[in-house]
Scaffold this active site. Structure first.
Site, PDB file in Angstrom:
ATOM      1  CG  ASP A 175      41.161   9.215  70.181  1.00 22.68           C
ATOM      2  OD1 ASP A 175      41.119   9.601  69.002  1.00 22.68           O
ATOM      3  OD2 ASP A 175      40.757   8.102  70.548  1.00 22.68           O
TER       4      ASP A 175
ATOM      5  CE  LYS B  47      47.272  -7.588  58.228  1.00 23.04           C
ATOM      6  NZ  LYS B  47      46.680  -8.465  59.236  1.00 23.04           N
TER       7      LYS B  47
ATOM      8  N   GLY C   4      39.235   7.815  61.335  1.00 23.87           N
ATOM      9  CA  GLY C   4      40.176   7.544  60.252  1.00 23.87           C
ATOM     10  C   GLY C   4      39.619   6.628  59.188  1.00 23.87           C
TER      11      GLY C   4
ATOM     12  NE  ARG D 133      38.343  -1.431  61.916  1.00 26.30           N
ATOM     13  CZ  ARG D 133      39.089  -0.451  62.441  1.00 26.30           C
ATOM     14  NH1 ARG D 133      38.508   0.647  62.888  1.00 26.30           N
ATOM     15  NH2 ARG D 133      40.395  -0.558  62.531  1.00 26.30           N
TER      16      ARG D 133
ATOM     17  CG  ASP E 203      38.221   7.601  68.092  1.00 27.48           C
ATOM     18  OD1 ASP E 203      38.399   7.728  66.862  1.00 27.48           O
ATOM     19  OD2 ASP E 203      38.560   6.588  68.722  1.00 27.48           O
TER      20      ASP E 203
END
Length: 1096
Positions: free
Chosen positions: A839, A618, A728, A647, A470
């Site tokens: 995960d 958002k 992701g 991010r 991850d």
């Protein structure tokens, strides 16, 4: 402002016992109520404060309040008269017949059903149909323990084989020695297993008893009574205090927090350490006292139990005095208290809706599949080969005897004589060795906090081919730092904070018209300070923020740094302190929480100063780009921020009128109370308002890299391990992180394969295949979906050729699917590492699972085989401990095979020389002592061996590549050990007979002594470096053997053993068996030295 337990003014450990002092007919409020003021207390009670302790909880009745006017029940005798019969038919009740229930019970079929629970405790269907609220983690009962344990052991062929061997000795025609010789090893192995299983199950039983006997306060019309957790039933109202565990799944009815909401800790359920806010049912929160809840005629409908811990559908229905419905309130996740959560603030009253096996925690506690290591499978195959060898040897002996007499009985007797070829002690030795490896890992000071949760596969760490990782919280710290704010025409970073401060001071000047830039900055900072689920709390008298996402906290802190401070947050209001020091109040009208499906979060607020209603939102750029007005800069700036490894979050705003809000609110509430397709109905209503929004800006936050992650990934890559990053995040962010973490070599390019068209994906895979050895492959979630459905084989064949693979926009289910696909198609060893609950599937799908204890909690850590504190610890675990565990287990297992094979060869030579007699050369205690007292400790000390120094392993991580080939335990090494056993067994027996006269006991004495000496010397020959404990074990074993000569005179010719003639011949035989092996080993190391020897 909410307070943590350390900062609360109301100290929950202090309770009050009550004594009635007034006969006034007024019904007194309950003392736990915040409205229970001193005047009321003086009027109704004489208060005696005292600490609550366990003795108080042991009483059946802790607090019992007897009012002079007993409350009148507002419920009809038959609660079914309250409900709408037509509506009830649509609910998921248990409507099976009695016979069907019995049939399902026999077949162990589990069915789940909805239920309605009234506040007075009545339920539909009756509460007797629901499971008891008991915790049971035991594997066995008193009656099933022995049968099940023995069944599990004798499922394995070789344990069953030794059982049959032992039982055969009760048949006179098949007896070849003392019964004890064959029963003792089997009994020892089974005893160790039975004791271990019994110990583990007793510990589980004690934990179950402790959990089931915990006392809780149940609210009744007569007051609070204490009951054990196991007596809690559906429909009960339970009072739970601060720091107390929730005993079963329930709905939060009421809390002592004035805000009407309490914090809970869910780390034992979902592994997340951030506190969650749970809201009381509004109708119940308005009650003056807890006791007044019984004056409310209402029921809760709860859907049938399911595993999803982040979703719930239910309704709270009130009834009027005439039995008609008086209103329906929707219930969702925000109203729930799942079992094993802990209340962090306030004392709450919850109604139990699911108990026992129907709680979310139990339904998610599925048994993890037992993992069997590749080494164990290889040894199992070798054991089958040994069994065939034993059959062949027995057949050859009978054939050489020309099948005389009852040859099949003779063959069976030979099978018994050669049974030591299959080493029954190998399983026990390997398990003990694995326990030692686990101990070494957990005691390693370089990787503090490491926990081995699966001690059956430590050696598999030494043969990893693929590592799936991850990103957030695994390669990064999950610690967000604000970096950039882009507003289209203007942008800021941390270096221009003063500019933002100037804009903000100007924007909040009273009675001044705002410049466009000032208005733009003010709007952006207001969105950052308002659109979130952050709550300020006091921790150790210091202000802190609680939220479910570190991104939100980073943005709120940034707004605070430029003067717009989140001062307080309640159930209904957000309070901001402006740069001028004034307080600004915003009423919370509605919240749309973030979900992995929606990928956005919204909130509707009304400014109390001017009454304006605004929808703030958002979310991810892919979602928000559809909701905002067309922008010519949004996509470009999001990509630019992603390339910097940041991010991104897109913020938007929409002003709505009062009538628009009222219309939307009515539709939304109606959608929320539907029991079927609720999520779809809610999304449909939301879409009616979430459109044509004004784009405010884009933020970029940086997730800091973990310590030493770059050197760790570089070492693993140099060790031949292919690392796949599954995240992701956006493609651009993933590429940037892959570069910065050195997941991809500086000299390698990155080939992006992103498309939603099958033919285009196939074409790109063909292009990548031509350069696969020089480039890393980058794919996204949509591409993966196509590959899984249409191009699975093609994708895996191409992707596995790449030195690294980056999968962006990857869903949790896709992570697990990738791991399974690689395992299935490559048959290689896989390892997965992560830190969050999303995960867990990936971790459990891999051959080896590593979990990191991080900011997202302990769920991944608890589900993994090995728990570590940070990513860099995995290189110590894999390159060093994995190497040692694998090489030690491989050598230990082959040494044990050699130990059993050599004594069988001696037996074969002895029988062949003495006319193929089926007589044992060594009997009784000699056979038992050989594999236990005389050789066990030295052979087991191999688990301390090290072939290279730790420093060399990390200086030259390329050494790991040799382990991946599995050469430490292969057909070649197995045959080499067989050759050693055949040679040594043959030379020992032949020389013993040749050098001594025809005295059987003397032949036995010399052969057995030489055999023991050979095994002890072979330990010295085979280890790479003799350690003190190894040497001590050899000396101790030798001393035990010499002592047993005098203890067991029936097995030895003691006077002859004390002569010089005996000892010089023993030395000659021992040297003859060991010296050639040693010379060959030295010559081999000189001619073809192992790679590590060149580095030592």
């Amino acid at each position: 402002m909410s307070h943590t337990p350390s900062g609360r003014e109301i100290k929950s450990p202090v309770e009050y016992k009550t004594v009635r002092t007034s006969s006034n007919n007024d019904t007194p409020p309950e003392e736990d109520s915040p409205l229970f003021d001193s005047e009321v207390k003086k009027k109704h009670f004489e208060l005696k404060p005292q600490k609550m302790n366990q003795d108080d909880l042991e009483d059946d009745i802790v607090i019992k309040v007897n009012y002079s006017n007993a409350q009148t029940s507002y419920y009809p005798e038959d609660v079914t008269t309250l409900v709408n019969q037509e509506e009830e038919l649509t609910k998921e009740y248990d409507r099976r017949s009695f016979g069907r229930r019995i049939f399902d019970s026999i077949l162990n079929r589990k069915h789940y059903f909805g239920r309605t629970a009234f506040i007075n405790g009545a339920t539909l269907p009756p509460r007797t149909t629901f499971p008891a609220n008991t915790v049971r983690n035991q594997k066995y009962t008193i009656l099933t323990f022995l049968p099940l344990v023995l069944f599990e052991q004798f499922r394995f062929f070789f344990n069953l084989y030794f059982l049959l061997v032992a039982l055969s000795q009760f048949i006179p025609q098949l007896q070849v020695g003392f019964l004890f010789t064959y029963i003792a090893p089997l009994v020892f192995v089974l005893s160790v297993t039975i004791i271990k299983e019994a110990y583990d199950d007793i510990k589980r039983w004690r934990r179950d008893v402790e959990a089931n006997s915990q006392r809780y306060k149940k609210l009744t019309p007569d007051g609070l009574i204490a009951i054990p957790s196991s007596d809690i039933k559906v429909g009960d109202l339970i009072q739970i205090s601060v720091d107390q565990r929730v005993p079963a799944d329930g709905i939060l009815l009421r809390t002592t927090e004035k805000s009407g909401a309490s914090f809970i800790r869910t780390d034992q359920l979902d592994g997340e350490t951030d506190w969650k806010l749970r809201y009381a049912v509004p109708s119940c929160q308005k009650a003056v006292t807890d006791q007044d809840l019984f004056n409310i005629v209402a029921a809760i409908y709860a859907e049938k139990p399911r595993k999803e811990i982040y979703d719930f559908i239910g309704n709270f229905t009130r009834y009027g005095s005439d039995g008609s419905q008086d209103g329906v309130e929707s219930l969702g996740l925000e109203n729930t208290l799942w079992a094993n959560c802990v209340v962090a603030s306030g004392t709450v009253i919850c109604m139990i809706i699911y108990t026992g096996t129907e709680t979310r925690s139990v339904m998610n506690a599925s048994t993890v599949r037992g993992k069997v290591g590749k080494l164990d499978k290889e040894l199992n195959d070798l054991s089958k080969f040994l069994f065939l060898m034993m059959l062949l040897l027995s057949f050859v002996m009978v054939a050489l005897k020309q099948f005389q007499g009852q040859w099949y009985l003779t063959m069976f007797r030979f099978l018994l004589l050669f049974s030591s070829i299959i080493p029954i002690s190998m399983r026990v030795n390997l398990d003990m060795g694995k326990t030692m490896y686990s101990f070494f890992m957990m005691r390693d000071k370089k990787i503090p906090g490491t926990v081995v949760r699966n001690s059956s596969i430590p050696e598999e760490l030494g043969r990893i081919d693929y590592l799936f990782t991850d990103k957030t919280g695994t390669l990064t710290q999950n610690e967000m730092v604000f970096k950039k704010l882009h507003l289209g025409s203007i942008s800021f970073n941390r270096d221009t904070l003063q500019d933002i401060n100037d804009y903000m001071l100007a924007a909040y000047r009273p009675n001044q018209s705002l410049l466009p830039a000032e208005r733009q900055v003010r709007e952006a900072l207001e969105v950052l300070a308002l659109c979130h689920n952050v709550t300020p709390v006091l921790e150790h008298d210091q202000k802190a923020y609680q939220a479910s996402s570190p991104d939100e906290i980073a943005l709120v802190k940034f707004a605070e740094s430029v003067g717009l401070i989140l001062e307080d947050r309640s159930l209904t209001t957000i309070t901001l302190r402006t740069p001028t020091g004034e307080l600004e109040y915003h009423e919370i009208l509605m919240i749309f929480p973030f979900t992995s499906a929606s990928k956005r979060m919204g909130i509707i607020l009304q400014n109390k100063r001017d009454g304006q209603i605004n929808l703030y939102m958002k979310g991810a750029d892919v979602i928000m780009s559809r909701l905002v007005r067309t922008s010519d800069w949004l996509a470009e700036e999001c990509d630019n921020l992603a390339r910097e490894g940041l991010r991104t979050l897109v913020f938007a705003k929409k002003t709505i009128t009062q009538s628009e809000y009222e219309d939307f609110n009515a539709q939304y509430n109606a959608a929320k109370t539907t029991l079927t397709d609720r999520q779809a109905n809610v999304e449909r209503v939301r879409s009616s308002i979430e459109y044509d929004m004004t784009l405010i800006g884009v933020t970029g936050v940086e997730d800091l890299l973990q310590q030493h992650v770059q050197i760790s990934l570089e070492n693993l890559r140099n060790g031949g391990i292919k690392v796949w990053m599954l995240t992701g995040d956006k493609v651009e962010t993933a590429i940037c992180i892959a570069r910065s973490t050195r997941l991809v070599n500086r000299t390698q390019t990155m080939f992006v394969c992103v498309s939603d068209d099958v033919s285009e994906v196939e074409q790109k895979l063909a292009e990548f295949e031509a350069i696969s050895s020089e480039a890393a492959l980058v794919v996204d979630g949509d591409t993966l979906t196509i590959c899984f459905e249409r191009l699975a084989d093609r994708f895996i064949n191409v992707a596995c050729k790449a030195p690294a693979v980056v999968c962006s926009r990857c869903a949790p289910t896709q992570k697990a699917a990738i791991v399974k696909l690689v395992k299935k198609h490559t048959k290689k060893q896989t390892c997965a590492i992560g830190d969050g609950g999303n995960d867990v599937n990936m971790i459990q799908s891999a051959d080896i699972g590593l979990g990191i204890v991080g900011k997202e909690g302990r769920q991944a850590s608890l589900a993994a085989d090995f728990s570590i504190m940070q990513f860099s610890h995995c290189q110590q675990l894999i390159l060093w401990h994995g190497r040692n565990s694998y090489k030690r287990s491989a050598r230990l297992s082959q040494f044990i095979i050699h130990r059993g094979l050599i004594i069988s060869v001696i037996q074969a030579v002895f029988s062949a020389i003495f006319f193929f007699a089926t007589l044992p050369v060594f009997t009784g205690w000699l056979m038992v002592g050989y594999t236990t007292f005389y050789t066990m400790l030295p052979v087991f000390s191999i688990v301390l061996d090290e072939d290279v120094k730790e420093q060399i392993v990390f200086t030259f991580p390329e050494l790991y590549r040799e382990l991946q080939k599995g050469r430490a335990l292969s057909v070649k090494t197995f045959l080499a050990w067989c050759f050693k056993a055949v040679y040594q067994g043959g030379i020992i027996m032949l020389l013993a007979i040749f050098l001594f006269e025809n005295s059987f006991i003397r032949i036995q004495s010399i052969a057995f002594t030489a055999l023991v000496m050979t095994e002890l010397l072979m330990v010295i020959v085979e280890v790479h470096k003799l350690k003190i404990l190894m040497f001590a074990s050899i000396i101790l074993s030798l001393a035990i053997y010499i002592g047993s000569i005098f203890v067991l005179p029936g097995y030895f010719d003691v006077p002859f053993i004390l002569t010089f003639d005996f000892w010089w011949k023993v030395v000659v035989i021992t040297l003859a068996s060991c010296l050639p092996i040693s010379i060959i080993k030295v010559a081999q190391r000189y001619i073809n030295p192992p790679s590590y020897s060149k580095l030592s």
